[in-house]
Design an enzyme around this catalytic site. Structure first.
Site, PDB file in Angstrom:
ATOM      1  N   GLU A  75       0.808  -1.216   0.000  1.00  0.00           N
ATOM      2  CA  GLU A  75       0.000   0.000   0.000  1.00  0.00           C
ATOM      3  C   GLU A  75       0.845   1.272   0.000  1.00  0.00           C
ATOM      4  O   GLU A  75       1.803   1.402   0.767  1.00  0.00           O
ATOM      5  CB  GLU A  75      -0.922   0.013   1.222  1.00  0.00           C
ATOM      6  N   ALA A  76       0.465   2.196  -0.886  1.00  0.00           N
ATOM      7  CA  ALA A  76       1.064   3.535  -0.993  1.00  0.00           C
ATOM      8  C   ALA A  76       2.497   3.512  -1.510  1.00  0.00           C
ATOM      9  O   ALA A  76       3.164   4.547  -1.526  1.00  0.00           O
ATOM     10  CB  ALA A  76       0.996   4.286   0.329  1.00  0.00           C
ATOM     11  N   PRO A 101       6.509   1.743   0.705  1.00  0.00           N
ATOM     12  CA  PRO A 101       5.091   1.758   1.115  1.00  0.00           C
ATOM     13  C   PRO A 101       4.958   2.172   2.570  1.00  0.00           C
ATOM     14  O   PRO A 101       5.944   2.242   3.311  1.00  0.00           O
ATOM     15  CB  PRO A 101       4.655   0.303   0.903  1.00  0.00           C
ATOM     16  N   HIS A 102       3.698   2.431   2.973  1.00  0.00           N
ATOM     17  CA  HIS A 102       3.434   2.826   4.355  1.00  0.00           C
ATOM     18  C   HIS A 102       3.777   1.710   5.326  1.00  0.00           C
ATOM     19  O   HIS A 102       4.360   1.935   6.370  1.00  0.00           O
ATOM     20  CB  HIS A 102       1.959   3.199   4.532  1.00  0.00           C
ATOM     21  N   SER A 103       3.364   0.499   4.975  1.00  0.00           N
ATOM     22  CA  SER A 103       3.591  -0.634   5.864  1.00  0.00           C
ATOM     23  C   SER A 103       3.585  -1.903   5.038  1.00  0.00           C
ATOM     24  O   SER A 103       3.001  -1.960   3.963  1.00  0.00           O
ATOM     25  CB  SER A 103       2.501  -0.710   6.947  1.00  0.00           C
TER      26      SER A 103
END
Length: 466
Positions: A75-76, A101-103
């Site tokens: 994600e992201a 990514p965010h996580s």
């Protein structure tokens, strides 16, 4: 949320198209992702991140594959897909990370377990409640009135709230839906209650040693077992033998782009066909398979055919209730029998599914409530109930707080959440649309608020009963 950015870099001297499919999508056709009429060049697209995707590159307006690659995007994150010429006529594909990514989370959910567990415990509760009422001398006529009233009320509540629309009023006639969660629970409860009400064995038999004593909680209820076996036989025959127009007999797939796009209008097979035949278009038009499989046909996860296996699931729960009654205060025997049933049902699920996701005799499918799904959930239900019995009843380590409070007012919480769940203070418009912590906090806050409300009602001794 659950999206990433991918930039396709075409270093070939000609135009390029990139197609994709999700590894979770069973035998799905590749779908267009990005296209460049000339090369070299680049283009950016947004990807879905929950599942591993397989990407393949081919020349524009051609079918041959230059290269392919599978990757789990996070994600992201910002990624680049490079399509570059290699040695001789080879073409190389590789992915580079441009922005972290965010996580790096993996999506976990117990949503697929909640309803079957609820159906299971309904069966257990029916067994215990009817045993208690019979000891109190409640007649069959009184029992029939009570369970009929409760069934009708639950169905009406489910029908009204599933079709409630602030714009159209109490019922939204534009997208009226007849099946629903409460409707299925109510009908399952009704059938299980009738089975128990007309059961020939009302009391626990005297403790005598017979050759069939180890399985007396099964043998003494043989009429119920015959009824359940007949129901399951009917489900199997209808599911695998009923001719469905323009679809393969026994089809269990999602249709759409699945199965190589051969059966686009066969979503749900016989289950959907029966629902359309009995209920017309008053069924669910946005099934969970629609986003991934690009389906166009309605399919109701609480449809008619699946309700048969819901009754079977409830009957498995009734078996747990019989174990409680037959082996009262014999804790070791209760735990052992729960374990045996968990193993038997687990083996059945493994055989039917061949321990695979899609390729078994009967795949584990929540939307269809397939037999393997019921066996799998039944096994897990016995494990969970055995753990709770050990922790709460045998060891006394936990009394069930704070969840016993909403459990004592479950209908009030269901109705209240249906009416107020989208309004402040139970919910609010999220400020950070691309985050996970805010929707998680919002859900936890709403849950905590309902627990607090039901705790206050518990202190006031107010319980909404049907």
């Amino acid at each position: 949320m659950d999206e990433a950015l991918l930039t396709v870099h075409n270093q070939m001297s000609y135009g390029l198209q990139v197609l994709y499919t999700s590894d979770y999508c069973y035998k799905c056709l590749y779908q267009p992702l990005a296209s460049m009429e000339v090369g070299p060049g680049n283009v950016s697209v947004v990807l879905s991140t929950p599942f591993t995707l397989t990407l393949k590159a081919s020349p524009v307006n051609a079918t041959n594959t230059l290269c392919s690659i599978s990757y789990l995007f996070e994600e992201a994150g910002h990624y680049s897909l490079w399509v570059t010429p290699g040695d001789a006529l080879d073409v190389t594909c590789y992915i580079s990370l441009d922005k972290f990514p965010h996580s790096t989370y993996q999506r976990l959910t117990v949503a697929d377990l909640v309803m079957p567990w609820f159906v299971f415990i309904i069966g257990t509760s029916v067994m215990l409640a009817f045993s208690s009422m019979r000891r109190k001398g409640v007649t069959r006529l009184q029992l029939l009135r009570k369970l009929s009233w409760r069934t009708v009320v639950l169905m009406l509540i489910g029908f009204c709230f599933i079709n409630y629309s602030p714009r159209d009023g109490l019922l939204s006639w534009s997208w009226l839906r007849i099946p629903g969660v409460l409707q299925r629970l109510a009908f399952t409860y009704f059938i299980l209650s009738l089975m128990q009400m007309f059961s020939p064995y009302r009391e626990i038999p005297p403790s005598q040693v017979r050759w069939w004593s180890p399985v007396q909680d099964v043998v003494l209820y043989w009429p119920e077992w015959i009824f359940i076996l007949l129901l399951e036989t009917m489900w199997l025959c209808v599911t695998f033998l009923l001719p469905v127009p323009n679809c393969p007999t026994g089809y269990l797939g999602a249709g759409g782009i699945g199965d190589n796009g051969l059966y686009p209008n066969c979503t749900g097979g016989a289950a959907a066909y029966i629902d359309r035949w009995l209920l017309g278009h008053n069924i669910y038009w946005h099934p969970t398979c629609k986003a991934m499989y690009h389906t166009t046909q309605p399919f109701d996860p609480e449809g008619v055919l699946g309700t048969i296996n819901s009754i079977v699931m409830g009957f498995i729960g009734m078996q747990a209730g019989k174990i409680f009654l037959f082996y009262r205060k014999l804790n070791n025997k209760i735990i052992i029998r729960f374990s045996v049933w968990a193993v038997i049902l687990g083996i059945l699920a493994a055989i039917l599914s061949k321990c695979t996701r899609d390729s078994g005799f009967i795949p584990v499918n929540k939307n269809l409530w397939s037999l393997s799904y019921v066996a799998c959930m039944g096994s897990m239900s016995f494990v969970l109930l055995g753990m709770m019995y050990f922790v709460v009843d045998i060891k006394g380590w936990w009394g069930g707080q704070p969840f016993i409070y909403p459990g004592m007012n479950s209908i009030l919480v269901y109705v209240g959440h249906s009416l107020l769940g989208f309004y402040f203070p139970f919910s609010w418009e999220m400020r950070y649309q691309d985050s996970h912590w805010e929707p998680l906090f919002r859900s936890l806050w709403g849950t905590a608020l309902w627990i607090f409300i039901t705790y206050l009602l518990y202190r006031k001794r107010f319980f909404l009963k049907i």
